[in-house]
Design a protein around this motif. Structure first.
Motif, PDB file in Angstrom:
ATOM      1  N   HIS A  52       6.895  12.020  -0.462  1.00 22.28           N
ATOM      2  CA  HIS A  52       6.220  10.814   0.024  1.00 22.28           C
ATOM      3  C   HIS A  52       6.942   9.554  -0.448  1.00 22.28           C
ATOM      4  CE1 HIS A  52       2.885   8.255   1.325  1.00 22.28           C
ATOM      5  NE2 HIS A  52       3.012   7.622   0.175  1.00 22.28           N
TER       6      HIS A  52
ATOM      7  N   ARG B 109       0.088   4.207   0.241  1.00 16.93           N
ATOM      8  CA  ARG B 109      -0.437   5.217   1.173  1.00 16.93           C
ATOM      9  C   ARG B 109      -0.256   6.636   0.595  1.00 16.93           C
ATOM     10  NH1 ARG B 109       2.934   2.364   4.568  1.00 16.93           N
ATOM     11  NH2 ARG B 109       4.136   4.237   5.095  1.00 16.93           N
TER      12      ARG B 109
ATOM     13  N   GLN C 242      -2.984   2.635  -7.764  1.00 13.79           N
ATOM     14  CA  GLN C 242      -2.779   3.620  -6.710  1.00 13.79           C
ATOM     15  C   GLN C 242      -2.293   4.980  -7.222  1.00 13.79           C
ATOM     16  OE1 GLN C 242      -0.935   2.007  -3.085  1.00 13.79           O
ATOM     17  NE2 GLN C 242      -1.121  -0.044  -3.963  1.00 13.79           N
TER      18      GLN C 242
ATOM     19  N   ASN D   3      10.363   1.205   3.600  1.00 15.24           N
ATOM     20  CA  ASN D   3       9.666  -0.017   3.215  1.00 15.24           C
ATOM     21  C   ASN D   3      10.598  -0.938   2.429  1.00 15.24           C
ATOM     22  OD1 ASN D   3       7.901  -1.982   2.153  1.00 15.24           O
ATOM     23  ND2 ASN D   3       6.199  -0.549   2.158  1.00 15.24           N
TER      24      ASN D   3
ATOM     25  N   ASP E 124       0.863  -1.182   0.000  1.00 15.65           N
ATOM     26  CA  ASP E 124       0.000   0.000   0.000  1.00 15.65           C
ATOM     27  C   ASP E 124       0.899   1.231   0.000  1.00 15.65           C
ATOM     28  OD1 ASP E 124      -1.811   2.006   0.365  1.00 15.65           O
ATOM     29  OD2 ASP E 124      -2.625   1.267   2.269  1.00 15.65           O
TER      30      ASP E 124
END
Length: 212
Positions: free
Chosen positions: A111, A92, A146, A119, A90
């Motif tokens: 981001h 996000r 996404q 990650n 994800d």
């Protein structure tokens, strides 16, 4: 006397001919196969999370799933294929309504730098995606599902969304590949502030500038 008519098939005959039981349920072999796949994926997720991609082994995953390592290879072909099937990422991504439209490039680059540095799964998936078709397809799905919605909310022409999202991905994945996977020294040496300063205007142009 037994009924010898052709349509008086026994349940066993029906299963043999159609591959299902009379009630329409999957045959036992299919159920066992699905259970085995599920056990492998569950064990793989736990092992990759605990050991990381590099240290996790097919043998350890098979041991956790209580099966022979050959079964893992039979279903997934390689560690790369198993990893691509097992992981879920994800991103996000920030809600476009949370920042001014002219700040979109800086917000996304910042981001993604956070994501790549925090990650390990995402970095490993990028590494796998470069050399493995299953990994490439998983990366494509992640960015399609996404990144496209964020791009669509920002770009001036919805028909240009796929191309603009692909250009953003080229910048963001290119930075990740050179900085975190191939580790080109100049890319690694960039400070976060420098990386944002260089990439943000380009990503901003891809997102919001008029079509050239």
């Amino acid at each position: 006397m037994p009924d010898s008519r052709p349509d008086a098939a026994t349940p066993t005959t029906l299963t043999t001919l159609t591959g299902t039981t009379p009630t329409g349920t999957a045959p036992a072999t299919t159920r066992r196969s699905d259970a085995t796949r599920g056990a492998i994926l569950d064990a793989a997720r736990e092992r990759f999370a605990a050991d990381g991609y590099e240290r996790a082994t097919i043998r350890a995953i098979a041991r956790d799933a209580h099966i022979d390592p050959s079964m893992v290879m039979r279903y997934y072909g390689s560690k790369e294929g198993l990893f691509a099937a097992a992981v879920s990422v994800d991103l996000r991504l920030p809600d476009p309504s949370a920042f001014a439209r002219e700040d979109a490039g800086r917000a996304l680059v910042t981001h993604f730098l956070d994501m790549w540095e925090e990650n390990e799964v995402l970095t490993a998936l990028l590494r796998v995606g470069v050399t493995n078709q299953a990994g490439a397809e998983r990366m494509q799905a992640i960015f399609r599902d996404q990144l496209l919605p964020v791009t669509r909310a920002l770009c001036p022409d919805p028909e240009q969304t796929p191309a603009r999202a692909a250009l953003c991905a080229a910048q963001l994945l290119g930075l990740a590949l050179t900085r975190y996977v191939l580790r080109f020294p100049p890319a690694v040496a960039l400070t976060r502030q420098e990386a944002v300063a260089w990439l943000a205007p380009t990503v901003q142009r891809y997102l919001t500038a008029p079509h050239p």
